[in-house]
Design an enzyme around this catalytic site. Structure first.
Site, PDB file in Angstrom:
ATOM      1  N   PRO A 166       0.828  -1.219   0.000  1.00 51.20           N
ATOM      2  CA  PRO A 166       0.000   0.000   0.000  1.00 51.20           C
ATOM      3  C   PRO A 166       0.860   1.265   0.000  1.00 51.20           C
ATOM      4  CG  PRO A 166      -0.583  -1.467   1.820  1.00 51.20           C
ATOM      5  CD  PRO A 166       0.667  -1.999   1.215  1.00 51.20           C
TER       6      PRO A 166
ATOM      7  N   GLU B  77       1.775  -8.267   8.278  1.00 48.97           N
ATOM      8  CA  GLU B  77       1.744  -6.790   8.386  1.00 48.97           C
ATOM      9  C   GLU B  77       2.713  -6.145   7.423  1.00 48.97           C
ATOM     10  OE1 GLU B  77      -0.914  -8.055  10.275  1.00 48.97           O
ATOM     11  OE2 GLU B  77      -0.832  -5.863   9.996  1.00 48.97           O
TER      12      GLU B  77
ATOM     13  N   ASP C  35      -7.402   0.381 -26.265  1.00 51.00           N
ATOM     14  CA  ASP C  35      -8.292   0.272 -25.088  1.00 51.00           C
ATOM     15  C   ASP C  35      -7.615   0.752 -23.833  1.00 51.00           C
ATOM     16  OD1 ASP C  35      -7.950  -3.098 -23.802  1.00 51.00           O
ATOM     17  OD2 ASP C  35      -6.475  -1.639 -24.495  1.00 51.00           O
TER      18      ASP C  35
HETATM   19  C1  4FV Z   1      -1.398  -3.775  -1.399  1.00 48.72           C
HETATM   20  C2  4FV Z   1      -2.035  -2.714  -2.038  1.00 48.72           C
HETATM   21  C3  4FV Z   1      -1.705  -4.295  -0.067  1.00 48.72           C
HETATM   22  C4  4FV Z   1      -0.505  -5.011   2.854  1.00 48.72           C
HETATM   23  C5  4FV Z   1      -0.210  -5.923   3.949  1.00 48.72           C
HETATM   24  C6  4FV Z   1      -0.396  -7.138   1.895  1.00 48.72           C
HETATM   25  C7  4FV Z   1      -1.083  -5.824   1.767  1.00 48.72           C
HETATM   26  C8  4FV Z   1      -0.035  -7.269   3.331  1.00 48.72           C
HETATM   27  N1  4FV Z   1      -0.459  -4.234  -2.193  1.00 48.72           N
HETATM   28  N2  4FV Z   1      -1.461  -2.569  -3.251  1.00 48.72           N
HETATM   29  N3  4FV Z   1      -3.029  -1.942  -1.591  1.00 48.72           N
HETATM   30  N4  4FV Z   1      -0.873  -5.237   0.434  1.00 48.72           N
HETATM   31  O1  4FV Z   1      -2.664  -3.869   0.561  1.00 48.72           O
HETATM   32  O2  4FV Z   1      -0.516  -3.479  -3.321  1.00 48.72           O
HETATM   33  O3  4FV Z   1       1.323  -7.543   3.413  1.00 48.72           O
END
Ligand code: 4FV
Length: 433
Positions: A88, A115, A168
């Site tokens: 994230p 985590e 597209d």
């Molecule tokens: C995520 C996202 C995502 C975070 C903790 C996997 C998670 C666990 N990856 N874009 N949004 N990953 O939430 O790519 O490790």
């Protein structure tokens, strides 16, 4: 193009890539996909891939060693390969990213779980960290499959000859136009005539206008990156007239109560330039009315004379647009009077939004404030600017919202009120086309 995915759940990828266009491309060796179980790169009998975080804080983290060993063995030295971590905290994935990634021979994608992962994996192995959106997934595998699917579309030969990724994609940064197939009449809804006309020029024009309309209404920020022809711009100008976001915003420039540089309450003098510039900015951004809050009678008379000069007599003939800008300026004794006037016009009291160069707790940001104003269905807002060294505490405390200061990377923030007003109006009411 070779995709190598590092995961503790390799089975995740069995189904999504075992049918459809991706499966065909696999069979034709247009793309390759291998999954690697990170546990295979552990050295303990429990095949441990996670451990508790130093410093506490609950949850588990992925250990660096297994991922490190895996990357070192899987990344093809000397080939044009890239190691991606899905998380994230990464850069937001977009069509443009997908296009870039399709330029590599090998993408090694590390899927986080728990985590997250030990920071040293980032430092030692990760070339690019990518997020598919501002939300938390239970695993990076979902993000990896999104990346694999959209990158593959840019691999030459993947989409087959009749379709090109250019067609597209978001390449033009425009949303897709409405599309129809048989039947011509479905539950009373018919296919637009133009699509049945066989007139390809007409059809192309209609599709372009529909794309522009949909993008303008749903994702106007995309238009900022779109390459627009003059026809496009004309089409959008028509849209602006017919589909303008509904917002009711007023502005006030306060000469009392404000601070001087010793933070004592004063009344500042009327400044010709401020009124001219803020009025023109207000007119540009669709402000309803501009209140000049000045309790000093002498100052009020001076301001009246200037306004009349430009809005009556020879003024308008001299400069029509200036008259247009200044005719919505109203002088009021106090901010309270301005609020009452808006309540009289709108039938409800405005939400008061104050500005200040000084940082404050719980100040609201511009995208959030814009969202509130643009989605308020026409509820009135009053944007308040202070002269001198800023609005009094009394006004700040009574406000509904306090906007964050306008800052550069310099730490110097002594903008003139008219510059600050122009910047803030643009952040709240700009139309990026
Ligand atoms: C995520 C996202 C995502 C975070 C903790 C996997 C998670 C666990 N990856 N874009 N949004 N990953 O939430 O790519 O490790």
């Amino acid at each position: 193009m070779k995709f190598d995915i590092l995961t503790i759940f390799p089975e995740f990828f069995e189904s999504p890539f075992s049918f459809g266009i991706f499966k065909k491309a696999l069979d034709r060796n247009i793309v390759e996909l291998s999954t690697h179980d990170i546990r295979d790169y552990t050295e303990d009998k429990h095949r441990t891939v996670d451990d508790a975080p130093y410093g506490g804080g609950g949850g588990m983290l992925m250990k660096p060693e297994p991922i490190g060993r895996a990357v070192e063995q899987i990344r093809q030295e000397g080939s044009n390969s890239l190691v991606i971590l899905t998380s994230p905290g990464g850069e937001l994935f977009s069509d443009e990213t997908a296009r870039e990634l399709a330029g590599y021979d090998q993408l090694v994608i590390v899927c986080g779980r728990y985590e997250g992962i030990d920071e040293r994996v980032r430092e030692l192995y990760v070339d690019r960290e990518i997020s598919i959106g501002d939300y938390v997934l239970s695993g990076g595998e979902y993000a990896a499959s999104v990346i694999v699917d959209s990158v593959a579309r840019f691999v030459p030969g993947y989409l087959g000859n009749e379709l090109s990724p250019e067609r597209d994609s978001f390449k033009e940064s425009l949303l897709e136009h409405p599309q129809y197939t048989r039947p011509e009449n479905y539950k009373g809804l018919t296919v637009p005539e133009v699509l049945l006309s066989g007139n390809h020029e007409e059809i192309r024009g209609w599709r372009r206008r529909e794309s522009l309309k949909r993008t303008y209404l749903e994702r106007p920020e995309l238009l900022d990156r779109a390459g627009l022809s003059l026809d496009d711009i004309t089409a959008i100008d028509d849209l602006k007239k017919s589909a303008r976001p509904i917002f009711k915003a007023y502005i006030a420039l306060v000469h009392y109560p404000v601070y001087n540089n010793r933070l004592t309450i004063i009344t500042t003098a009327f400044t010709n330039l401020d009124v001219h510039d803020i009025a023109r900015a207000g007119k540009t951004y669709g402000i309803e009315k501009f209140y000049l809050v000045q309790p000093n009678p002498e100052q009020q008379r001076l301001a009246e004379r200037v306004l009349r000069h430009w809005t009556e007599g020879e003024g308008p003939a001299l400069n029509k647009s200036r008259a247009e800008a200044l005719e919505f300026v109203v002088i009021k004794d106090s901010l309270g009077e301005a609020v009452k006037d808006i309540e009289r016009i709108e039938g409800k009291a405005p939400r008061v939004v104050v500005t200040d160069a000084r940082p404050r707790e719980n100040a609201i940001g511009y995208s959030e404030m814009r969202e509130k104003m643009m989605r308020s269905g026409g509820d009135p807002f009053l944007l308040v600017f202070g002269t001198g060294w800023g609005l009094s505490e009394e006004i700040m405390e009574k406000a509904d919202y306090t906007l964050k200061p306008v800052n550069g990377y310099t730490g110097y923030n002594h903008l003139s009120v008219r510059s600050a007003a122009a910047i803030i109006l643009d952040r709240l009411f700009s139309c990026t086309i």
